[in-house]
Write an enzyme that holds these catalytic residues in place. Structure first.
Site, PDB file in Angstrom:
ATOM      1  N   SER A 150       0.839  -1.196   0.000  1.00 12.25           N
ATOM      2  CA  SER A 150       0.000   0.000   0.000  1.00 12.25           C
ATOM      3  C   SER A 150       0.872   1.241   0.000  1.00 12.25           C
ATOM      4  CB  SER A 150      -0.893   0.001   1.245  1.00 12.25           C
ATOM      5  OG  SER A 150      -1.493   1.261   1.451  1.00 12.25           O
ATOM      6  N   TYR A 163      -1.410   0.068  10.472  1.00 13.39           N
ATOM      7  CA  TYR A 163      -1.469  -0.424   9.090  1.00 13.39           C
ATOM      8  C   TYR A 163      -0.194  -0.077   8.337  1.00 13.39           C
ATOM      9  CZ  TYR A 163      -3.297  -1.263   4.382  1.00 13.39           C
ATOM     10  OH  TYR A 163      -3.481  -1.728   3.105  1.00 13.39           O
TER      11      TYR A 163
END
Length: 248
Positions: A150, A163
């Site tokens: 990501s 995250y």
């Protein structure tokens, strides 16, 4: 044989996809099935796996092997590796897709259990997959491993600590493993799918209009290319849309 039938580029290749019951994982499974891959699909939700399998078979592909498994069950991953060895003797494609957003909150407010779970699903699980599937991928004539990363792993965004840290750790893990694979027939890469219409994206950006986002199916050609025996790049961090645009 129908000479006019489209070429199925993953014909005969055995592909394992985690988080395959919905979203990007389900789209990968369907794309690979359409290209002739023999699927091993892993997710916690039996019903979701069965829905994906129904779609795969409705498209004329063989039934997938469904593995209802809590992906954080490390011994379970090891048992899966053993079962794949006994049945197939190899694995051609590994897709580490399963992920957790965790909680978007100040780093100092994160609950220890949320931190632990996010790191477990996004990082430790993929190490366990590498540990169990590496020998199987080496038995393939052209083992290919791809892990979803990501933009959060390389950009500082407030409230995304768990995250972002887990994805940055994944990047480092995969790059290190890829360096170990340089003289083998296995290629390992990272791929950033970008902004897509998924449940995780909706959780992260609840005010965003999902109609402004592409569905996961829009970028599946990138995942197919990375699974091909002809894909030779190793240790790369790729962005799906850039790959498809020919800039990678």
């Amino acid at each position: 044989m129908n000479d006019n039938a489209p070429q199925r580029r993953l014909e005969g290749r055995i592909a394992l996809v985690t988080g395959a019951s919905r979203g990007v994982g389900a789209a990968i499974a369907k794309a690979y099935a359409a290209e002739g891959a023999q699927l091993i699909l892993v997710a916690r939700t039996v019903g979701g796996l069965e829905e994906v399998d129904d779609a795969v078979r409705a498209a004329g592909a063989p039934a997938a092997t469904l593995v209802p498994l809590d992906i954080t069950d490390g011994p379970g991953i090891d048992r899966l590796g053993g079962a794949i060895f006994e049945r197939h003797g190899r694995l051609d494609v590994l897709v580490g897709n399963a992920a957790s957003l965790g909680t978007l909150t100040p780093a100092s407010h994160l609950k220890p259990e949320t931190w632990d779970q996010t790191l477990a699903i996004n990082l430790t699980v993929n190490w366990r997959l590498i540990r169990s599937m590496d020998p199987l991928l080496r038995q393939s004539e052209a083992g290919r491993a791809l892990f979803l990363t990501s933009r959060a792993s390389v950009s500082a965004r407030a409230y995304w600590a768990a995250y972002a840290a887990s994805k940055a750790g994944l990047d480092a893990l995969v790059m290190s493993w890829a360096a170990e694979l340089n003289k083998t027939n296995v290629k390992a890469n990272l791929i950033d799918p970008g902004r897509l219409r998924t449940a995780m994206r909706a959780r992260a950006f609840p005010g965003e209009d999902p109609q402004t986002l592409d569905k996961p199916e829009a970028i599946m050609e990138a995942f197919v290319r990375l699974a091909l025996p002809s894909w030779e790049q190793n240790g790369a961090r790729l962005v799906a849309r850039e790959l498809l645009a020919g800039s990678s």
